[in-house]
Write an enzyme that holds these catalytic residues in place. Structure first.
Site, PDB file in Angstrom:
ATOM      1  N   GLY A  78      67.158  -8.951 -58.325  1.00  0.00           N
ATOM      2  CA  GLY A  78      67.731  -9.002 -59.687  1.00  0.00           C
ATOM      3  C   GLY A  78      68.001  -7.693 -60.388  1.00  0.00           C
ATOM      4  N   LYS A  79      66.904  -6.495 -60.309  1.00  0.00           N
ATOM      5  CA  LYS A  79      67.176  -5.420 -61.030  1.00  0.00           C
ATOM      6  C   LYS A  79      68.030  -4.516 -60.140  1.00  0.00           C
ATOM      7  CE  LYS A  79      62.447  -5.558 -62.957  1.00  0.00           C
ATOM      8  NZ  LYS A  79      62.086  -6.678 -62.455  1.00  0.00           N
ATOM      9  N   GLU A 134      63.583  -3.057 -49.185  1.00  0.00           N
ATOM     10  CA  GLU A 134      62.676  -4.310 -49.160  1.00  0.00           C
ATOM     11  C   GLU A 134      62.132  -4.465 -47.812  1.00  0.00           C
ATOM     12  OE1 GLU A 134      60.546  -7.375 -49.679  1.00  0.00           O
ATOM     13  OE2 GLU A 134      61.376  -6.495 -51.240  1.00  0.00           O
ATOM     14  N   CYS A 170      55.216  -6.489 -63.813  1.00  0.00           N
ATOM     15  CA  CYS A 170      55.373  -7.708 -64.614  1.00  0.00           C
ATOM     16  C   CYS A 170      53.769  -8.048 -64.951  1.00  0.00           C
ATOM     17  CB  CYS A 170      55.990  -8.945 -63.920  1.00  0.00           C
ATOM     18  SG  CYS A 170      56.500 -10.253 -65.042  1.00  0.00           S
ATOM     19  N   CYS A 228      61.282  -1.183 -54.291  1.00  0.00           N
ATOM     20  CA  CYS A 228      60.717  -2.841 -53.831  1.00  0.00           C
ATOM     21  C   CYS A 228      61.839  -3.645 -54.503  1.00  0.00           C
ATOM     22  CB  CYS A 228      59.425  -3.073 -54.594  1.00  0.00           C
ATOM     23  SG  CYS A 228      58.357  -1.581 -54.477  1.00  0.00           S
ATOM     24  N   ALA A 229      62.948  -3.799 -53.899  1.00  0.00           N
ATOM     25  CA  ALA A 229      64.133  -4.596 -54.269  1.00  0.00           C
ATOM     26  C   ALA A 229      64.192  -5.957 -54.532  1.00  0.00           C
ATOM     27  CB  ALA A 229      65.360  -3.887 -53.815  1.00  0.00           C
ATOM     28  N   GLY A 230      63.380  -6.601 -53.394  1.00  0.00           N
ATOM     29  CA  GLY A 230      63.432  -8.331 -53.426  1.00  0.00           C
ATOM     30  C   GLY A 230      63.016  -8.737 -54.742  1.00  0.00           C
ATOM     31  N   PRO A 231      63.527  -9.847 -55.135  1.00  0.00           N
ATOM     32  CA  PRO A 231      64.748 -10.658 -54.517  1.00  0.00           C
ATOM     33  C   PRO A 231      65.895 -10.105 -54.982  1.00  0.00           C
ATOM     34  CG  PRO A 231      63.809 -11.793 -56.517  1.00  0.00           C
ATOM     35  CD  PRO A 231      62.790 -10.645 -56.201  1.00  0.00           C
TER      36      PRO A 231
END
Length: 440
Positions: free
Chosen positions: A257-258, A277, A375, A252-255
């Site tokens: 940062g990781k 994403e 988060c 789940c790559a968006g946006p």
């Protein structure tokens, strides 16, 4: 304020543009930002005070007048603005948006100013211990259901719950990631006049200014990222795997940062990252965030692992599931979000989280590792979700002690095996981390 309440806008996106358009800089811009963010954070409690002072429900007050009264009440109760100045400028604002309500606004503000913040809290929620949740909710301006969720995660410790809620009302510092192999944290700190982070080997605390003006960010050698996000991504990279270590997956790559941090680490190890994403515009953000790194971006639903063309025949070696969640761990960064989220948001989100974790377990090879991240400290999004996904998994999985995988000497991590970071303990967003190894 009108854009947030009328148009569901995000203050951190619309306010900077408004400040630029109106030419506000320096102290004026800082004051406008404090008024906006502070009022939005405390909206629920300000509304309770205004309703009591007006002796009417807030729903019966016209929206433009409501917003003006919130700004006025915030200045009277939470800033050093002189009472007559706060009242007169607010009445002038009401005169501009609703002339017929000037007398009403003047009377309400006069009553609001007759007591200070603590006195209003005592009036609305007496400190007699009969309703501690309502007291905490009003005192720290959080919806009651969020107070309960944070309290549950902190084992019903009322004092620590109060500290956690108070931390949500403090403006967070800007933190940067120095991308490994491209710039060190020490070099970046010297370039920006910042400070090397306490825990992450890549963290730099920015003292002020616009991050977009920093050359290292424009050049792709660094990016803005909370230290908690750096810690959980680094923990995945630190986890031992059996056998090869060449193919990594961010489900789940968006946006991005990781994915940017993992891509930089992968480049140092001769590995490649596939970043998935589902939303095209967010996939484009990932593309921008990982340019010149060994990262392949795939626009697909992470739950449908079979549709990922980059899926290795034997499965991935490391998988990150940074699952969509309520975001209760980042309330300090989004001043209006605590009032938008509802308990009814949880069932669809927790269902999605468990499906994504199940897909990650299918995508990782035997002997590989999965990091599940949210988060949010809400237990149904953290430990409960991990336990349920593991129970339903068709493949055997073992929970690793995530505490041992964090870089640095991070204190107050509890009894494991998962990790819950906190703003009031660690100065990070309230990130949750569980690390799983798939068996044969």
């Amino acid at each position: 304020m009108a854009a947030v309440h009328r148009d569901d806008a995000y203050a951190n996106l619309v306010l900077p543009k408004m400040l630029r358009e109106r030419g506000l800089r320096g102290r004026d811009a800082a004051f406008a930002t404090e008024l906006t963010y502070g009022t939005l954070r405390l909206t629920g409690t300000l509304d309770a005070i205004i309703a009591a002072a007006a002796d009417r429900d807030m729903a019966r007050i016209d929206p433009p007048v409501r917003d003006a009264l919130r700004l006025g009440a915030y200045q009277l109760l939470r800033t050093r603005v002189a009472p007559h100045g706060a009242a007169s400028t607010t009445v002038d604002l009401v005169r501009a948006v609703a002339p017929g309500a000037v007398g009403f606004a003047n009377a309400v503000l006069r009553r609001v100013g007759e007591q200070d913040w603590d006195s209003w809290i005592d009036r609305l929620a007496p400190a007699d211990g009969t309703d501690p949740v309502r007291r905490l909710a009003l005192e720290h301006a959080h919806p009651a259901w969020i107070v309960r969720a944070i309290g549950d995660a902190l084992r019903a410790d009322v004092d620590e719950t109060a500290r956690a809620l108070a931390a949500d009302n403090e403006a967070p510092p800007v933190q940067l990631t120095a991308r490994p192999g491209l710039v060190t944290a020490a070099e970046l700190a010297e370039q920006v006049g910042g400070e090397v982070g306490r825990y992450s080997p890549y963290a730099v605390y920015l003292p002020g200014g616009a991050p977009g003006d920093i050359p290292a960010i424009r050049q792709g050698r660094a990016h803005v990222q909370d230290e908690g996000s750096q810690l959980v991504a680094t923990a995945l990279a630190n986890a031992p795997v059996d056998g090869r270590d060449e193919r990594w997956l961010d489900l789940c790559a968006g946006p991005g940062g990781k994915a940017g941090l993992l891509g930089a680490i992968a480049a140092q190890r001769g590995a490649r990252l596939t970043a998935v994403e589902v939303t095209p515009h967010r996939a484009e953000l990932v593309e921008n965030a990982t340019r010149n790194l060994p990262v392949t971006v795939v626009t697909a639903d992470g739950r449908d692992v079979g549709a990922i063309e980059e899926l290795p025949e034997q499965g991935f070696d490391r998988v990150l599931v940074d699952a969509p969640c309520t975001g209760l761990g980042a309330l300090r960064r989004r001043p209006e979000s605590r009032w938008r989220r509802q308990p009814t948001d949880l069932p669809p989100l927790t269902g999605l989280q468990r499906e994504l974790l199940g897909a990650a377990i299918r995508a990782v090879r035997p002997g590989g590792v999965v990091a599940y991240v949210t988060c949010s400290p809400h237990l149904v999004e953290t430990d409960v979700g991990v336990t349920e996904a593991c129970r339903r998994s068709e493949h055997p999985v073992d929970l690793l002690d995530a505490r041992a995988l964090l870089p640095g000497d991070v204190p107050d991590l509890g009894g494991g095996p998962s990790v819950q970071l906190w703003p009031h303990r660690h100065g990070t967003d309230a990130m949750f981390l569980a690390v799983l190894r798939r068996g044969e």
